[in-house]
Each structure stands twice: as C-alpha cells, then as structure tokens.
Design a protein around this motif. Sequence first.
Motif, PDB file in Angstrom:
ATOM      1  N   ARG A  28       0.830  -1.203   0.000  1.00  7.67           N
ATOM      2  CA  ARG A  28       0.000   0.000   0.000  1.00  7.67           C
ATOM      3  C   ARG A  28       0.865   1.254   0.000  1.00  7.67           C
ATOM      4  N   MET A  29       1.960   1.226   0.768  1.00  2.00           N
ATOM      5  CA  MET A  29       2.864   2.364   0.818  1.00  2.00           C
ATOM      6  C   MET A  29       3.536   2.580  -0.535  1.00  2.00           C
ATOM      7  N   MET A  30       3.981   1.486  -1.180  1.00  2.00           N
ATOM      8  CA  MET A  30       4.696   1.603  -2.447  1.00  2.00           C
ATOM      9  C   MET A  30       3.792   2.113  -3.551  1.00  2.00           C
ATOM     10  N   GLU A  31       2.481   1.857  -3.455  1.00  2.00           N
ATOM     11  CA  GLU A  31       1.547   2.342  -4.466  1.00  2.00           C
ATOM     12  C   GLU A  31       1.502   3.867  -4.512  1.00  2.00           C
ATOM     13  N   THR A  32       1.867   4.511  -3.404  1.00  2.00           N
ATOM     14  CA  THR A  32       1.837   5.977  -3.355  1.00  2.00           C
ATOM     15  C   THR A  32       3.160   6.592  -3.798  1.00  2.00           C
ATOM     16  N   LYS A  33       4.187   5.765  -4.020  1.00  2.22           N
ATOM     17  CA  LYS A  33       5.517   6.267  -4.379  1.00  2.22           C
ATOM     18  C   LYS A  33       5.747   6.039  -5.870  1.00  2.22           C
ATOM     19  N   THR A  34       5.259   6.937  -6.683  1.00  4.85           N
ATOM     20  CA  THR A  34       5.339   6.754  -8.127  1.00  4.85           C
ATOM     21  C   THR A  34       6.206   7.802  -8.821  1.00  4.85           C
ATOM     22  N   GLY A  35       6.587   8.839  -8.109  1.00  4.31           N
ATOM     23  CA  GLY A  35       7.332   9.927  -8.733  1.00  4.31           C
ATOM     24  C   GLY A  35       8.812   9.615  -8.884  1.00  4.31           C
ATOM     25  N   GLU A  36       9.449  10.274  -9.854  1.00  2.00           N
ATOM     26  CA  GLU A  36      10.894  10.206 -10.030  1.00  2.00           C
ATOM     27  C   GLU A  36      11.420  11.624 -10.205  1.00  2.00           C
ATOM     28  N   LYS A  37      12.607  11.870  -9.704  1.00  2.30           N
ATOM     29  CA  LYS A  37      13.250  13.176  -9.854  1.00  2.30           C
ATOM     30  C   LYS A  37      14.731  13.021  -9.606  1.00  2.30           C
ATOM     31  N   GLY A  38      15.480  13.960 -10.130  1.00  2.00           N
ATOM     32  CA  GLY A  38      16.892  13.977  -9.813  1.00  2.00           C
ATOM     33  C   GLY A  38      17.088  14.466  -8.388  1.00  2.00           C
ATOM     34  N   LEU A 127      29.445  19.973 -15.797  1.00  2.00           N
ATOM     35  CA  LEU A 127      28.959  18.590 -15.841  1.00  2.00           C
ATOM     36  C   LEU A 127      27.496  18.505 -15.427  1.00  2.00           C
ATOM     37  N   ILE A 128      27.130  19.223 -14.377  1.00  4.98           N
ATOM     38  CA  ILE A 128      25.749  19.179 -13.886  1.00  4.98           C
ATOM     39  C   ILE A 128      24.795  19.765 -14.924  1.00  4.98           C
ATOM     40  N   ARG A 129      25.210  20.787 -15.628  1.00  2.00           N
ATOM     41  CA  ARG A 129      24.349  21.416 -16.633  1.00  2.00           C
ATOM     42  C   ARG A 129      24.049  20.484 -17.811  1.00  2.00           C
ATOM     43  N   ASP A 130      24.892  19.505 -18.030  1.00  2.00           N
ATOM     44  CA  ASP A 130      24.731  18.588 -19.168  1.00  2.00           C
ATOM     45  C   ASP A 130      23.650  17.560 -18.840  1.00  2.00           C
ATOM     46  N   PRO A 131      22.473  17.634 -19.460  1.00  2.00           N
ATOM     47  CA  PRO A 131      21.379  16.725 -19.094  1.00  2.00           C
ATOM     48  C   PRO A 131      21.637  15.273 -19.471  1.00  2.00           C
ATOM     49  N   GLU A 165      16.274  18.431 -14.289  1.00  2.00           N
ATOM     50  CA  GLU A 165      15.256  17.793 -13.456  1.00  2.00           C
ATOM     51  C   GLU A 165      15.613  16.366 -13.062  1.00  2.00           C
ATOM     52  N   MET A 166      16.254  15.599 -13.949  1.00  2.00           N
ATOM     53  CA  MET A 166      16.493  14.185 -13.677  1.00  2.00           C
ATOM     54  C   MET A 166      17.950  13.880 -13.327  1.00  2.00           C
ATOM     55  N   ALA A 176      29.031  19.126   6.371  1.00  6.68           N
ATOM     56  CA  ALA A 176      28.158  19.756   5.384  1.00  6.68           C
ATOM     57  C   ALA A 176      27.417  20.932   6.010  1.00  6.68           C
ATOM     58  N   PRO A 177      27.370  22.080   5.339  1.00 10.87           N
ATOM     59  CA  PRO A 177      26.695  23.242   5.916  1.00 10.87           C
ATOM     60  C   PRO A 177      25.195  23.021   6.021  1.00 10.87           C
ATOM     61  N   GLU A 178      24.573  23.675   6.985  1.00 10.10           N
ATOM     62  CA  GLU A 178      23.149  23.483   7.258  1.00 10.10           C
ATOM     63  C   GLU A 178      22.292  23.847   6.049  1.00 10.10           C
ATOM     64  N   ILE A 179      22.676  24.877   5.320  1.00 12.42           N
ATOM     65  CA  ILE A 179      21.870  25.285   4.171  1.00 12.42           C
ATOM     66  C   ILE A 179      21.828  24.188   3.109  1.00 12.42           C
ATOM     67  N   LEU A 180      22.920  23.432   2.967  1.00  9.70           N
ATOM     68  CA  LEU A 180      22.952  22.324   2.026  1.00  9.70           C
ATOM     69  C   LEU A 180      22.096  21.169   2.520  1.00  9.70           C
ATOM     70  N   ILE A 181      22.169  20.893   3.816  1.00  8.49           N
ATOM     71  CA  ILE A 181      21.351  19.833   4.404  1.00  8.49           C
ATOM     72  C   ILE A 181      19.872  20.140   4.238  1.00  8.49           C
ATOM     73  N   GLU A 182      19.498  21.395   4.423  1.00  9.15           N
ATOM     74  CA  GLU A 182      18.094  21.786   4.270  1.00  9.15           C
ATOM     75  C   GLU A 182      17.621  21.636   2.830  1.00  9.15           C
ATOM     76  N   THR A 183      18.498  21.882   1.882  1.00  9.00           N
ATOM     77  CA  THR A 183      18.133  21.823   0.469  1.00  9.00           C
ATOM     78  C   THR A 183      18.070  20.401  -0.065  1.00  9.00           C
ATOM     79  N   ALA A 184      18.906  19.519   0.475  1.00  8.16           N
ATOM     80  CA  ALA A 184      19.046  18.165  -0.077  1.00  8.16           C
ATOM     81  C   ALA A 184      17.762  17.353   0.063  1.00  8.16           C
ATOM     82  N   ASP A 185      17.622  16.385  -0.854  1.00 12.32           N
ATOM     83  CA  ASP A 185      16.507  15.438  -0.795  1.00 12.32           C
ATOM     84  C   ASP A 185      16.830  14.253   0.102  1.00 12.32           C
TER      85      ASP A 185
END
Length: 209
Positions: A28-38, A127-131, A165-166, A176-185
């Motif tokens: 049931r939990m996995m059914e709600t996890k359908t998104g993908e993102k970088g 490198l990051i800019r290269d999709p 995006e991906m 790691a600085p706090e601002i990076l930790i807050e931003t990270a997924d």
Amino acid sequence: MSESHDVPAEEQTRHAQKMARKKAARDRMMETKTGEKGLVIVHTGAGKGKSSSGFGMIMRCIAHEMPCAVVQFIKGSWDTGERRLLTSNFGDLCQFHAMGEGFTWETQDKSRDIAAARAGWAKARDLIRDPSIRMVLLDEINIALRYGYLDPQGVVDFLNAEKPEMTHVVLTGRGAPEILIETADLVTEMAMVKHPFRAGVKAQAGVEY
C-alpha cells in the motif's frame, strides 16, 4: 550437513500471518511512491564511508549504462582504487576529474586550495548542466565548503536554479553546511563508532583508498 529447524505449525501460521500483514502494508505504501526526480544527496558526518557510498552509486549508474561523472575536490593527488577502476575500465560512461591537490594541511597554501576548489566547482557546474549526465559525484566538496573555499549559498542557488530535473548530484565530506542539508533530498550522517586509526593502524589500500 545443514541444520534442521523444525518450527511448530502454530508458530509458523502466526509468522505467515504477520509477514502477510507487513507485505500488504508495504504494498500500500509503495503504491503511493510513483514519482521520479533527480536528487540532491548529501553524505556527511565523522564516520567512514561517505565517499565509498558515493562511488557505490556511481558503479550502479555504470551498471545501468547511465552516463555519470566524478569531481574530486581534495584527494586529487591520491592514486585511489576507485580512480584506477573508473578511468581504466569505464571512461566511456564515467568522466573522472581530480581537481584537488591533497588535503589542506599538505598544501599549506590557502590561495592554491581556494583556486583548486573553484576550478573544481567550475568543472562541476559544466557537468551538472549537461542533461545527458545522470549523476555527478562531488567528492569531498563539503570540506571545501566548510573551509570557506566555496560559498555554500552559491552552491545551493546553482543546484536549485540550474540542475536538470532528472540529474542526481551527490555531495560528500564531513561538516556539510546546514543550508545544504536543508536543500538536499537525501541526507545521511555517518557516525564513527570505532576506527583503527586510533589504534595506530594507517590508511590501507582497499579500505580507505
């Protein structure tokens, strides 16, 4: 000879019912996890394994034939096992850029350290800019951020504004600085429980590098 483990029928039934409930809840939990993102992924903390985990994900990308890249900010002068492996066998899928000149106490030249860190970050941005590149590992960048060689806000602003995006970006290193930790997924803090260095054992090939 294998050991026999006879489980009473009543216990086996209870176990099967318990596992069935767990599986149903998991499904049931996995059914709600359908998104993908970088993802922006941070490995930090005083414990060992931050870079090792990052390189493990790079190897997964290679196994899936996903183009990837590594920028090393500190260990540039080291002949590491991961560097040998990736450059010798997987150069077609993984770019490897060793931009650092060694740990800051080895160079003893802050201006050189800052210049190397900024050159590494410039390469990382390209490198990051290269999709077409699906994962970029920024190995030990957190150390450069902690020492003030790079601006944490600038790094976060770039990731928020320009990372495709991906694309996955992995940032390793203690402090790691706090601002990076807050931003990270995804953030993992490695805790050191015990380390052989404290018992007089030096860094060894295959374990540390």
